[in-house]
Design a protein around this motif. Structure first.
Motif, PDB file in Angstrom:
ATOM      1  N   THR A   8       0.821  -1.218   0.000  1.00 17.69           N
ATOM      2  CA  THR A   8       0.000   0.000   0.000  1.00 17.69           C
ATOM      3  C   THR A   8       0.855   1.268   0.000  1.00 17.69           C
ATOM      4  O   THR A   8       2.003   1.220   0.427  1.00 17.69           O
ATOM      5  CB  THR A   8      -0.905   0.035   1.254  1.00 17.69           C
ATOM      6  OG1 THR A   8      -0.069   0.111   2.412  1.00 17.69           O
ATOM      7  CG2 THR A   8      -1.798  -1.177   1.318  1.00 17.69           C
ATOM      8  N   PRO A   9       0.275   2.421  -0.456  1.00 21.65           N
ATOM      9  CA  PRO A   9      -1.058   2.523  -1.048  1.00 21.65           C
ATOM     10  C   PRO A   9      -1.113   1.928  -2.453  1.00 21.65           C
ATOM     11  O   PRO A   9      -0.135   1.997  -3.189  1.00 21.65           O
ATOM     12  CB  PRO A   9      -1.309   4.029  -1.092  1.00 21.65           C
ATOM     13  CG  PRO A   9       0.008   4.679  -0.892  1.00 21.65           C
ATOM     14  CD  PRO A   9       0.942   3.712  -0.307  1.00 21.65           C
ATOM     15  N   ALA A  10      -2.266   1.364  -2.790  1.00 32.84           N
ATOM     16  CA  ALA A  10      -2.453   0.758  -4.105  1.00 32.84           C
ATOM     17  C   ALA A  10      -3.867   1.051  -4.579  1.00 32.84           C
ATOM     18  O   ALA A  10      -4.790   1.189  -3.777  1.00 32.84           O
ATOM     19  CB  ALA A  10      -2.228  -0.746  -4.028  1.00 32.84           C
ATOM     20  N   ALA A 272      -1.748   6.885   3.165  1.00 28.94           N
ATOM     21  CA  ALA A 272      -2.127   7.423   1.853  1.00 28.94           C
ATOM     22  C   ALA A 272      -2.586   8.869   2.015  1.00 28.94           C
ATOM     23  O   ALA A 272      -3.429   9.162   2.862  1.00 28.94           O
ATOM     24  CB  ALA A 272      -3.242   6.584   1.243  1.00 28.94           C
TER      25      ALA A 272
END
Lengths: 365, 365
Positions: A8-10, A272
């Motif tokens: 992450t973030p993804a 994020a």
């Protein structure tokens, strides 16, 4: 690989919801005058453009020449650039591109039309043109019917150009939350465009496209029977802002997968921030991995999202998120979020099913 | 190639202003306790990190593991990740990275410190740790001196970890426009950190780094003599928000080169929008190519910037921009703008002098 094993973030897409949106749009337009010419700015992913073509799209809309080049390079054969190309070098490239696909561009000035014609002659290409008609957005486009008719006549008279339709996009209407309000504005624009179309037909122009619309106005545009092309883009993903609109037959499919990196009294921190989600259309929404909505005030920093515990701030329930835990963020705006990633992951029932390259990420030229 | 021959939108950097900023920072820190450990998040460009090292930086700060990997891969040997690495897979990768460079990471929990130690043991690596101390930002970091001392002791006791310093960043102070206000907040934090440092020294910890600060607090941090590392990033570019701060010895060097694509009564339209400039710290400023400020209300759409003619809206002078003309946009925030581009162009006296790859663009993992 499981969904929660992605680093992450993804950017992750719920495949079932995504495919349901493709089908919902197909059903919405079944038997209608309105055909789908989905906007590439929302996904910038050649594989998705091809899925949309397989689901009945008559071609693809895009915002920039570099997006059009990406689409043509992937084998898309009917491309509309829903903007003006004014840079001399870009005009030459547009003419070259028009030899590889059926290319339509928007014009709103005589000078630009002449430059496009000259480039098309040199390249041995034909360029289709929609004249852009301003229907209240005050961005590009000619403002009066008289100007429109004059420019349409000029375009048609210029070598290697074809006057092929009316571009009329009211972006300011798409995000009005109330369906009644969207309908009222759309009706006023409908009358304006209808009158123009009759004038054009009186001058002998036939089979003209009327192109525009968006996810927010898709039902209205389908029902009114005037527009021939719908430039909706967000319908496949939706995102938080569009998710708040009434009566749309689409569901959210797009998420930013994030991890809780820290927790303290009253605040949970995710990994994020604004570099991982488009913040230009409002705040994101947070879900747990099993789909429960996380309430709490949100603050988005550059690489972090701070989620304030509503219990600490006087709310009814506290946050249960712990460091290391994954969450799903529904971004405010899909288009600006997509542009931050090189790839997106498709998932179904918690398993990763595919990874698609965002081939036109960063193509703003 | 001339500057105005670059296809737009494009990220362009005034080389003289950029180099003047490098020198100004070097002068500011000359003979000070405070050394420069510039933040990679502002440029994400390995070539610039190396220029900063050549101008006296003792190492580079970054926000994410993927940025640190990019830096190490380019040969930077002293890297601080000024955040917590909590994902188990990322912890393993951090340990592997620590074999290639002198790696420091921030910790704010015992569990995280134990996980880092275990990974470092497995990898045969040594990881330096700064314990993060919250000085009012309410993001990551421990909140009390007691917690800090306990965690520092634990880190020092764990195999393959070294307690190397205090991470204390007050991002909320950096953008306070008034220097007096920045000074007042900074003084309160200084006393808090000074007390902590004395406590740590009483426990036998010596040669500890005190790391933090930013472009906005650079002068204050240089003068106060407590911090040993300055994590400023924006100073090389500045951008519109920082440009409004008092007394900074830096000048703007970063622009988005854009083209006027349409003009109509009262509005000029540029080809750069939120996909081409970071809007998270306020509006951009517009300049003509010969450096005159363009006044007028600004509205930034996805791929367009609308500039309203002040004369039409009651202002004293009208816009003189014509379609095809280039302009220079000073973006609101350099860090989020950089992240939208794959490359930046250096220019000097209107000529392109270099093109640098933004090697860590999109590295938010």
């Amino acid at each position: 690989m499981k969904l929660d094993q992605i680093e992450t973030p993804a950017l992750v897409v719920d495949e079932k919801a995504f495919k349901a949106n493709l089908v919902s749009m197909q059903k919405l337009l079944e038997g209608r005058t309105l055909k789908l010419r989905p906007h590439y700015k929302s996904n910038k992913c050649a594989a998705i453009a091809h899925m949309q073509m397989a689901c009945g799209a008559i071609g693809i809309t895009c915002a920039k020449l570099s997006e059009a080049e990406d689409l043509a390079d992937s084998g898309i054969e009917d491309i509309l650039i829903a903007n003006q190309i004014v840079d001399p070098d870009k005009i030459v490239r547009a003419a070259l591109l028009a030899k590889k696909c059926r290319l339509t561009v928007c014009v709103d000035s005589a000078e630009n039309a002449r430059a496009l014609s000259a480039a098309a002659i040199s390249a041995g290409a034909d360029i289709r043109c929609y004249v852009e008609y301003d229907i209240g957005m005050r961005r590009c486009g000619v403002e009066t019917e008289e100007e429109f008719l004059e420019l349409a006549g000029l375009v048609e008279s210029l070598p290697c150009l074809e006057f092929a339709g009316i571009q009329a996009y009211a972006g300011h209407v798409s995000h009005m939350a109330s369906e009644a309000e969207r309908r009222s504005y759309t009706e006023a624009n409908r009358r304006k465009i209808l009158h123009l179309k009759e004038e054009l037909e009186a001058k002998g122009f036939r089979d003209l496209a009327v192109s525009g619309g968006s996810t927010g106005t898709s039902i209205i545009k389908a029902e009114e029977g005037l527009y021939t092309e719908l430039q909706a883009g967000s319908y496949i993903f939706l995102a938080a802002t569009y998710g708040g609109l009434e009566k749309l037959p689409f569901v959210n499919s797009l998420y930013v997968l994030a991890t809780v990196v820290s927790r303290r009294e009253g605040v949970v921190i995710l990994d994020a921030g604004v570099k991982s989600m488009g913040m230009d259309q409002g705040d994101p929404r947070i879900l747990t991995m099993d789909g429960r909505t996380v309430t709490g005030r949100i603050e988005v920093n550059e690489e972090h999202l701070k989620l304030y515990d509503p219990a600490v701030e006087g709310g009814p329930v506290g946050l249960e998120l712990e460091p290391g835990e994954r969450v799903l963020i529904i971004p405010g705006h899909c288009c600006s979020t997509i542009n931050l990633y090189d790839k997106l992951y498709m998932f179904s029932d918690g398993q990763v099913t595919d990874r698609l390259q965002i081939t036109a990420r960063g193509c703003s030229r």
